[in-house]
Scaffold this motif. Sequence first.
Motif, PDB file in Angstrom:
ATOM      1  N   ASN B  54     103.323 -39.221 -39.169  1.00 28.01           N
ATOM      2  CA  ASN B  54     101.735 -39.233 -39.566  1.00 28.01           C
ATOM      3  C   ASN B  54     101.235 -38.566 -39.519  1.00 28.01           C
ATOM      4  O   ASN B  54     100.480 -37.638 -40.343  1.00 28.01           O
ATOM      5  N   SER B  55     101.209 -37.922 -38.791  1.00 30.69           N
ATOM      6  CA  SER B  55     100.364 -36.681 -39.018  1.00 30.69           C
ATOM      7  C   SER B  55     100.819 -35.259 -39.263  1.00 30.69           C
ATOM      8  O   SER B  55      99.635 -34.497 -40.381  1.00 30.69           O
ATOM      9  N   ARG B  77     105.228 -45.706 -13.172  1.00 25.76           N
ATOM     10  CA  ARG B  77     106.004 -45.611 -14.311  1.00 25.76           C
ATOM     11  C   ARG B  77     105.216 -46.120 -15.303  1.00 25.76           C
ATOM     12  O   ARG B  77     106.152 -46.249 -16.323  1.00 25.76           O
ATOM     13  N   THR B  78     104.044 -45.303 -15.365  1.00 24.82           N
ATOM     14  CA  THR B  78     103.380 -45.841 -16.800  1.00 24.82           C
ATOM     15  C   THR B  78     104.181 -44.148 -17.472  1.00 24.82           C
ATOM     16  O   THR B  78     103.513 -43.403 -17.108  1.00 24.82           O
ATOM     17  N   VAL B  79     103.913 -44.382 -18.559  1.00 23.52           N
ATOM     18  CA  VAL B  79     104.067 -43.310 -19.483  1.00 23.52           C
ATOM     19  C   VAL B  79     103.262 -42.679 -20.550  1.00 23.52           C
ATOM     20  O   VAL B  79     102.953 -43.942 -21.083  1.00 23.52           O
ATOM     21  N   LYS B  80     102.383 -41.637 -20.407  1.00 22.65           N
ATOM     22  CA  LYS B  80     101.273 -42.004 -21.298  1.00 22.65           C
ATOM     23  C   LYS B  80     101.632 -40.390 -22.814  1.00 22.65           C
ATOM     24  O   LYS B  80     101.851 -39.585 -22.037  1.00 22.65           O
ATOM     25  N   ILE B  81     101.540 -40.936 -23.593  1.00 22.31           N
ATOM     26  CA  ILE B  81     101.943 -39.790 -25.092  1.00 22.31           C
ATOM     27  C   ILE B  81     100.735 -40.144 -25.404  1.00 22.31           C
ATOM     28  O   ILE B  81     100.021 -41.092 -26.388  1.00 22.31           O
ATOM     29  N   THR B  82     100.391 -38.607 -25.701  1.00 22.50           N
ATOM     30  CA  THR B  82      99.010 -38.510 -26.703  1.00 22.50           C
ATOM     31  C   THR B  82      99.428 -37.606 -27.994  1.00 22.50           C
ATOM     32  O   THR B  82     100.507 -36.381 -28.266  1.00 22.50           O
ATOM     33  N   VAL B  83      99.397 -38.640 -29.203  1.00 20.55           N
ATOM     34  CA  VAL B  83      99.669 -37.213 -30.004  1.00 20.55           C
ATOM     35  C   VAL B  83      98.432 -36.841 -31.092  1.00 20.55           C
ATOM     36  O   VAL B  83      97.916 -37.772 -31.712  1.00 20.55           O
ATOM     37  N   ARG B  84      98.074 -35.560 -30.894  1.00 16.21           N
ATOM     38  CA  ARG B  84      96.966 -35.042 -32.054  1.00 16.21           C
ATOM     39  C   ARG B  84      96.719 -33.826 -32.696  1.00 16.21           C
ATOM     40  O   ARG B  84      98.172 -33.215 -32.917  1.00 16.21           O
ATOM     41  N   ASP B  85      96.713 -34.649 -33.955  1.00 22.47           N
ATOM     42  CA  ASP B  85      96.533 -33.252 -35.245  1.00 22.47           C
ATOM     43  C   ASP B  85      94.817 -33.285 -35.553  1.00 22.47           C
ATOM     44  O   ASP B  85      94.215 -33.677 -35.110  1.00 22.47           O
ATOM     45  N   ARG B  86      94.430 -31.887 -36.378  1.00 18.51           N
ATOM     46  CA  ARG B  86      93.342 -31.975 -36.272  1.00 18.51           C
ATOM     47  C   ARG B  86      93.328 -31.814 -38.281  1.00 18.51           C
ATOM     48  O   ARG B  86      92.294 -30.499 -38.796  1.00 18.51           O
TER      49      ARG B  86
END
Lengths: 111, 149
Positions: B54-55, B77-86
């Motif tokens: 998407n980015s 056991r929580t996995v946190k994924i951050t996907v960032r674009d400018r």
Amino acid sequence: MQGAKCKIEYDEGILIINISGDIDHHSAGSLREEIDTDLYLYRAKTVIMDLGGVDFMDSSGLGLILGRYTKINDLGGRLIIANPDDSVSKILALAGTDKLITIKKSEGANI
Amino acid sequence: MKKELINEMNLRIPALSVNEGYARYAVSSFVAQLDPTLEEIADIRTVVSEAVTNSIIHGYRDKKGEVLISVKYYNDRTVKITVRDRGCGIADIEKAMQPFYTGDPAGERGGMGFTIMSSFTDKMKIRSILNKGTTVTLEKTLHKSIVRG
């Protein structure tokens, strides 16, 4: 682990498309071109897309399948999906593709 | 139990389609430290692939840019994924989240990206500012097992 390959065979009115590797946005474009060339060339009544060798598929793969489904229908044929693994099946089911297209999970996908 | 961060990784990659595969396998290799099930690891690969794609396609519209990926896992056991674009941002997030909606009809992507991301995780948050960029945060709690420190 990355990239996708496509092997296409035509025999007695059936076009068999064997896809292997990862189907994502990066690989979908070339797969689409390769498949569409043979869809128009053979205009087969039955097209089997065998996903048994697919290691990964995301929504780009879903788009690839739905796009080919529309083209095959327009050409008067029918599409059958063969041998998707559990993760590919999960994506197909989420989009309702399993209600639109015949999916054969058995090995060999005899039609 | 107080939620504590166990481990984290950060990845900064050029917005090139060839990096979609690299991103999903890098994240899944990192998360493999938690001994996830095959289904969980497949889900994580898929959501990372969707967010990064998407980015590249919608955020940067195939122009130059960077995608920043952060992955954290916690003692629950929580996995946190951050996907960032400018990139260009999303004008209407609600519309973008509708199943089968696509901002790129010629691309034949099916318009299922956000539907897959929200279905394959427990929590999805999208923050977007026009012409500034988009941040997608995904959280998934893996099956219970002992976390190795």
